[in-house]
Design an enzyme around this catalytic site. Sequence first.
Site, PDB file in Angstrom:
ATOM      1  N   ASP A  30       0.851  -1.192   0.000  1.00 27.46           N
ATOM      2  CA  ASP A  30       0.000   0.000   0.000  1.00 27.46           C
ATOM      3  C   ASP A  30       0.888   1.245   0.000  1.00 27.46           C
ATOM      4  OD1 ASP A  30      -3.228   0.495   0.961  1.00 27.46           O
ATOM      5  OD2 ASP A  30      -1.828   2.195   1.068  1.00 27.46           O
ATOM      6  N   ILE A  31       0.501   2.215  -0.800  1.00 25.95           N
ATOM      7  CA  ILE A  31       1.295   3.450  -0.934  1.00 25.95           C
ATOM      8  C   ILE A  31       1.255   4.289   0.347  1.00 25.95           C
ATOM      9  CG2 ILE A  31      -0.506   5.022  -1.825  1.00 25.95           C
ATOM     10  CD1 ILE A  31       1.527   5.747  -4.075  1.00 25.95           C
ATOM     11  N   ASN A  85     -12.891  -3.378   2.492  1.00 23.97           N
ATOM     12  CA  ASN A  85     -13.863  -2.293   2.594  1.00 23.97           C
ATOM     13  C   ASN A  85     -14.829  -2.407   1.420  1.00 23.97           C
ATOM     14  OD1 ASN A  85     -12.511  -1.159   4.856  1.00 23.97           O
ATOM     15  ND2 ASN A  85     -11.035  -0.168   3.505  1.00 23.97           N
ATOM     16  N   GLY A  91     -15.174   2.995   3.719  1.00 21.36           N
ATOM     17  CA  GLY A  91     -13.787   3.397   3.477  1.00 21.36           C
ATOM     18  C   GLY A  91     -13.229   2.958   2.142  1.00 21.36           C
ATOM     19  N   GLN A  92     -14.059   2.317   1.299  1.00 20.19           N
ATOM     20  CA  GLN A  92     -13.519   1.899  -0.003  1.00 20.19           C
ATOM     21  C   GLN A  92     -13.274   3.133  -0.872  1.00 20.19           C
ATOM     22  OE1 GLN A  92     -15.823  -1.007  -2.221  1.00 20.19           O
ATOM     23  NE2 GLN A  92     -14.158  -1.314  -3.708  1.00 20.19           N
ATOM     24  N   SER A  93     -12.056   3.242  -1.396  1.00 18.73           N
ATOM     25  CA  SER A  93     -11.720   4.383  -2.253  1.00 18.73           C
ATOM     26  C   SER A  93     -11.316   3.937  -3.655  1.00 18.73           C
ATOM     27  CB  SER A  93     -10.592   5.213  -1.624  1.00 18.73           C
ATOM     28  OG  SER A  93      -9.434   4.417  -1.450  1.00 18.73           O
ATOM     29  N   HIS A  98     -10.346  -5.689  -3.295  1.00 20.06           N
ATOM     30  CA  HIS A  98      -9.008  -5.999  -2.788  1.00 20.06           C
ATOM     31  C   HIS A  98      -9.073  -6.248  -1.295  1.00 20.06           C
ATOM     32  CE1 HIS A  98      -9.696  -1.649  -2.569  1.00 20.06           C
ATOM     33  NE2 HIS A  98      -8.981  -1.676  -1.451  1.00 20.06           N
ATOM     34  N   HIS A 100      -6.817  -5.826   2.227  1.00 17.55           N
ATOM     35  CA  HIS A 100      -5.653  -5.254   2.893  1.00 17.55           C
ATOM     36  C   HIS A 100      -5.137  -6.326   3.859  1.00 17.55           C
ATOM     37  CE1 HIS A 100      -6.759  -0.872   2.115  1.00 17.55           C
ATOM     38  NE2 HIS A 100      -7.917  -1.476   1.889  1.00 17.55           N
TER      39      HIS A 100
HETATM   40  P1  AMP Z   1      -9.637   1.142  -0.041  1.00 18.44           P
HETATM   41  O1  AMP Z   1      -9.702   2.500   0.589  1.00 18.44           O
HETATM   42  O2  AMP Z   1     -10.074  -0.005   0.825  1.00 18.44           O
HETATM   43  O3  AMP Z   1     -10.338   1.133  -1.398  1.00 18.44           O
HETATM   44  O4  AMP Z   1      -8.104   0.854  -0.312  1.00 18.44           O
HETATM   45  C1  AMP Z   1      -7.396   1.455  -1.336  1.00 18.44           C
HETATM   46  C2  AMP Z   1      -5.955   1.508  -0.902  1.00 18.44           C
HETATM   47  O5  AMP Z   1      -5.168   1.738  -2.057  1.00 18.44           O
HETATM   48  C3  AMP Z   1      -5.626   2.628   0.088  1.00 18.44           C
HETATM   49  O6  AMP Z   1      -5.142   2.062   1.300  1.00 18.44           O
HETATM   50  C4  AMP Z   1      -4.556   3.449  -0.629  1.00 18.44           C
HETATM   51  O7  AMP Z   1      -3.535   3.902   0.234  1.00 18.44           O
HETATM   52  C5  AMP Z   1      -4.033   2.456  -1.655  1.00 18.44           C
HETATM   53  N1  AMP Z   1      -3.462   3.038  -2.849  1.00 18.44           N
HETATM   54  C6  AMP Z   1      -3.942   4.076  -3.586  1.00 18.44           C
HETATM   55  N2  AMP Z   1      -3.155   4.303  -4.643  1.00 18.44           N
HETATM   56  C7  AMP Z   1      -2.154   3.380  -4.583  1.00 18.44           C
HETATM   57  C8  AMP Z   1      -1.017   3.105  -5.390  1.00 18.44           C
HETATM   58  N3  AMP Z   1      -0.743   3.824  -6.496  1.00 18.44           N
HETATM   59  N4  AMP Z   1      -0.198   2.090  -5.037  1.00 18.44           N
HETATM   60  C9  AMP Z   1      -0.451   1.375  -3.909  1.00 18.44           C
HETATM   61  N5  AMP Z   1      -1.514   1.583  -3.111  1.00 18.44           N
HETATM   62  C10 AMP Z   1      -2.347   2.575  -3.433  1.00 18.44           C
END
Ligand code: AMP
Length: 112
Positions: A30-31, A85, A91-93, A98, A100
Amino acid sequence: MPDCLFCRIVAREIPAQYVCEDEDFVAFRDISPKAPTHVLIVPRKHIPKLSQASEEDVTLLGRMQRLAARIAAEAGLESWRLVLNNGRGAGQSVFHLHYHLLGGRPLLWPPG
Ligand code: AMP
């Protein structure tokens, strides 16, 4: 391909810190890590969220969990957490299903 960040990482169009991959999954760091180990486990198949997975995805989902356990073992983690999420309110973004995988520090319960 939908315009999806994780599809682009899976396709290696965007760089990531890859942990492992096979014919069905890609795992990368995760970034914005929330724990010393924070790995995202992503199916190559674009499923926006778990609530949109179908009966035909059952085996894939089971294999995702087994892969998480393998990555945790390879990272030397005895205790760890898998988080998924589903939906913005949870909290899904990124709308590509996926997990975590979090570990390497005490994990409180319940999560926020
Ligand atoms: P969610 O909020 O459950 O959808 O998780 C999305 C995750 O993707 C978040 O924890 C972000 O920090 C992560 N994320 C977003 N962009 C990147 C990226 N380019 N490389 C790795 N992780 C990322």
